[in-house]
Scaffold this motif. Structure first.
Motif, PDB file in Angstrom:
ATOM      1  N   LYS A  12      44.208 -52.245 -40.001  1.00 18.62           N
ATOM      2  CA  LYS A  12      45.394 -52.902 -39.426  1.00 18.62           C
ATOM      3  C   LYS A  12      46.242 -51.899 -38.652  1.00 18.62           C
ATOM      4  O   LYS A  12      46.721 -52.187 -37.554  1.00 18.62           O
ATOM      5  CB  LYS A  12      46.211 -53.548 -40.544  1.00 18.62           C
ATOM      6  N   TYR A  15      44.421 -51.211 -35.378  1.00 16.66           N
ATOM      7  CA  TYR A  15      44.440 -52.409 -34.532  1.00 16.66           C
ATOM      8  C   TYR A  15      45.807 -52.636 -33.887  1.00 16.66           C
ATOM      9  O   TYR A  15      45.910 -53.280 -32.857  1.00 16.66           O
ATOM     10  CB  TYR A  15      44.087 -53.645 -35.358  1.00 16.66           C
ATOM     11  N   GLU A  16      46.853 -52.116 -34.514  1.00 15.33           N
ATOM     12  CA  GLU A  16      48.212 -52.344 -34.018  1.00 15.33           C
ATOM     13  C   GLU A  16      48.773 -51.176 -33.222  1.00 15.33           C
ATOM     14  O   GLU A  16      49.889 -51.257 -32.710  1.00 15.33           O
ATOM     15  CB  GLU A  16      49.142 -52.662 -35.193  1.00 15.33           C
ATOM     16  N   GLU A  47      47.820 -56.373 -26.973  1.00 14.60           N
ATOM     17  CA  GLU A  47      48.156 -57.594 -27.725  1.00 14.60           C
ATOM     18  C   GLU A  47      48.843 -58.655 -26.866  1.00 14.60           C
ATOM     19  O   GLU A  47      48.953 -59.808 -27.270  1.00 14.60           O
ATOM     20  CB  GLU A  47      49.006 -57.274 -28.963  1.00 14.60           C
ATOM     21  N   ASP A  50      45.240 -60.165 -25.539  1.00 15.08           N
ATOM     22  CA  ASP A  50      44.098 -60.263 -26.462  1.00 15.08           C
ATOM     23  C   ASP A  50      44.478 -61.142 -27.655  1.00 15.08           C
ATOM     24  O   ASP A  50      44.544 -60.688 -28.789  1.00 15.08           O
ATOM     25  CB  ASP A  50      43.676 -58.862 -26.922  1.00 15.08           C
ATOM     26  N   TRP A  53      41.817 -61.491 -30.430  1.00 18.14           N
ATOM     27  CA  TRP A  53      41.387 -60.188 -30.949  1.00 18.14           C
ATOM     28  C   TRP A  53      39.968 -59.828 -30.530  1.00 18.14           C
ATOM     29  O   TRP A  53      39.367 -58.918 -31.079  1.00 18.14           O
ATOM     30  CB  TRP A  53      41.529 -60.120 -32.463  1.00 18.14           C
ATOM     31  N   ARG A  56      39.961 -56.172 -29.229  1.00 21.03           N
ATOM     32  CA  ARG A  56      40.146 -55.225 -30.330  1.00 21.03           C
ATOM     33  C   ARG A  56      38.927 -55.165 -31.226  1.00 21.03           C
ATOM     34  O   ARG A  56      38.546 -54.090 -31.688  1.00 21.03           O
ATOM     35  CB  ARG A  56      41.396 -55.575 -31.137  1.00 21.03           C
ATOM     36  N   ASP A  57      38.292 -56.313 -31.467  1.00 20.67           N
ATOM     37  CA  ASP A  57      37.091 -56.328 -32.301  1.00 20.67           C
ATOM     38  C   ASP A  57      35.928 -55.572 -31.656  1.00 20.67           C
ATOM     39  O   ASP A  57      35.046 -55.082 -32.357  1.00 20.67           O
ATOM     40  CB  ASP A  57      36.657 -57.764 -32.606  1.00 20.67           C
TER      41      ASP A  57
END
Length: 164
Positions: A12, A15-16, A47, A50, A53, A56-57
């Motif tokens: 997390k 990802y952020e 973000e 996306d 996600w 990001r994935d």
């Protein structure tokens, strides 16, 4: 904290991180083609577009995966647990390794992207208490075999985690 929750927390955090995502996603600056520096504040943060996600994935994977890279020209990090060893001095603690593999396509070599991503990972992780009991330490790093057209580097971090 369980291993699963520990690695969910780490994932997390990555990802952020807006700067990390920009370095992984945007191409190098090219003034002749009007391409801005990936960290230019005029570019949208990932973000902002996306929503599902999907990007990001593809950029941050929570296992070792490189078999699909030959068909793409991207930057990616693989984040996954490494060795876990009892500390010996306290039965409730274990020393946990975190492995982060960085892959950068040669299209991103112009601005030493692999090193920029590695620097950002170190800023995010080293000396911070993210998950577990102790702060993250950098153990070592080294070249990683990568698919054709890519450069790879593997980082090893460690921290003490609860066995429960």
């Amino acid at each position: 904290m369980s291993m699963r929750n520990t690695f969910l927390t780490i994932g997390k955090l990555l990802y952020e991180d807006k700067e990390l995502l920009r370095l992984l996603h945007y191409p190098p600056e090219n003034k002749g083609k009007g391409i801005k520096n990936p960290l230019d504040p005029l570019l949208k943060d990932i973000e902002q577009f996306d929503y599902d996600w999907k990007i990001r994935d593809e950029l941050i994977v929570t296992k070792y995966k490189d078999d699909d890279l030959v068909e793409k020209a991207i930057c990616r990090i693989n984040v996954y647990p490494g060795q876990r060893i009892s500390t010996g001095h306290n039965y409730t603690l274990a020393s946990q390794d975190l492995i982060v593999d960085v892959f950068c396509h040669s299209n991103f070599d112009k601005d030493l992207r692999l090193l920029g991503i590695s620097d950002r990972l170190n800023d995010i992780l080293i000396g911070n208490r993210i998950a577990g009991v102790t702060k993250f330490k950098y153990e070592r790093g080294g070249r990683l075999e990568a698919p054709n057209g890519y450069t790879g580097y593997r980082h090893f971090y460690s921290f003490e985690a609860s066995k429960k």
